[in-house]
Design an enzyme around this catalytic site. Sequence first.
Site, PDB file in Angstrom:
ATOM      1  N   HIS A   1       0.944  -1.100   0.133  1.00 45.19           N
ATOM      2  CA  HIS A   1       0.026   0.164   0.062  1.00 45.19           C
ATOM      3  C   HIS A   1       0.923   1.255   0.191  1.00 45.19           C
ATOM      4  O   HIS A   1       1.860   1.156   0.689  1.00 45.19           O
ATOM      5  CB  HIS A   1      -0.980  -0.219   1.168  1.00 45.19           C
ATOM      6  CG  HIS A   1      -1.971   1.158   1.169  1.00 45.19           C
ATOM      7  ND1 HIS A   1      -1.661   2.344   1.336  1.00 45.19           N
ATOM      8  CD2 HIS A   1      -3.253   1.002   0.860  1.00 45.19           C
ATOM      9  CE1 HIS A   1      -2.868   2.961   1.233  1.00 45.19           C
ATOM     10  NE2 HIS A   1      -3.815   2.364   0.815  1.00 45.19           N
TER      11      HIS A   1
ATOM     12  N   GLU B   1      -4.118   2.370  -7.449  1.00 41.52           N
ATOM     13  CA  GLU B   1      -4.535   3.579  -6.410  1.00 41.52           C
ATOM     14  C   GLU B   1      -3.763   4.897  -6.828  1.00 41.52           C
ATOM     15  O   GLU B   1      -2.548   4.586  -6.104  1.00 41.52           O
ATOM     16  CB  GLU B   1      -4.569   3.080  -4.954  1.00 41.52           C
ATOM     17  CG  GLU B   1      -5.069   1.812  -4.568  1.00 41.52           C
ATOM     18  CD  GLU B   1      -5.486   1.740  -3.161  1.00 41.52           C
ATOM     19  OE1 GLU B   1      -6.576   1.455  -2.877  1.00 41.52           O
ATOM     20  OE2 GLU B   1      -4.600   1.721  -2.356  1.00 41.52           O
TER      21      GLU B   1
HETATM   22  P1  PGA Z   1      -9.634   6.114   0.326  1.00 40.05           P
HETATM   23  O1  PGA Z   1      -8.402   5.039   0.544  1.00 40.05           O
HETATM   24  O2  PGA Z   1     -10.660   5.058   0.032  1.00 40.05           O
HETATM   25  O3  PGA Z   1      -9.750   6.555   1.742  1.00 40.05           O
HETATM   26  O4  PGA Z   1      -9.382   7.081  -0.625  1.00 40.05           O
HETATM   27  C1  PGA Z   1      -8.047   4.008  -0.499  1.00 40.05           C
HETATM   28  C2  PGA Z   1      -7.165   3.240  -0.009  1.00 40.05           C
HETATM   29  O5  PGA Z   1      -6.147   3.444   0.660  1.00 40.05           O
HETATM   30  O6  PGA Z   1      -7.073   1.985  -0.006  1.00 40.05           O
END
Ligand code: PGA
Length: 258
Positions: free
Chosen positions: A99, A169
Amino acid sequence: MAGVNFPFVIGNWKMNLTPYESETVAKKIVAGLPPEGLPIEIGICPSYPAMERVQRVIAKTSITLGSQNMFWKEDGSYTGEVSVRMLKDMGCHYVIIGHSERRIHLRETDYEVNKKIRLALQYGLVPILCVGEKFEERQDGKRDVVIMEEVANALKGVDKFSQLIIAYEPVWVIGRGEAIEPNEACSAIGLIRYTLKDIYPQKTIDDKIKLLYGGSIDDKNITDFVDNEEINGVLVGGSSLKPEVYIGMINNLAKHVS
Ligand code: PGA
């Protein structure tokens, strides 16, 4: 767990809830789901200390437990770390790996990400590999290079798996409250598929790899993102902490896909 071709909605609770609060949120989510099976794969990734309590709440439901991380060694003197065997023992099915918050704040590298993925697979966990560009990288026109390199580096030597999930992401959209345009997410995910073609046969990609989008998904925009062949689901941060929003997302998606 639901069928393999259903869209995924995986919640990442990050470092936000105590074990007690996690249990309370999990109970509200379970209570809000319709009793009949949903055509959706639902996952929750609580913090380590909350896992056992959350697992007890979701045990008899179709919700699956995941972890937000794991260490890259099997066992040993690694103070403060959590091993893949511990996660298996807790009943985890998924593990989020790489992540951006770990890459940024814990200096996690592609090398470690790769080791974690290999170890997770060796123990039968399903890794959720996160990739995505930072704002400056995007401004510099490096989005594609960053995505392709992160995917290729993470999957070096990764050949045997029954399922692998990759989440695109964009780092600058996480927690922003406003997602990117769905067609932008599709283009990045298309690029990931293209990168995967250099590594795996098409059949492996089609049958075993699921591609998600993550970044400011909520109950209003979720269906825009899962409305096409390209995106197999979403990884959700903030909205997964609010039971009514998480349930709303799942219900909206269920209406949309059924
Ligand atoms: P968020 O986070 O939905 O708060 O933007 C997504 C993530 O970090 O997977």
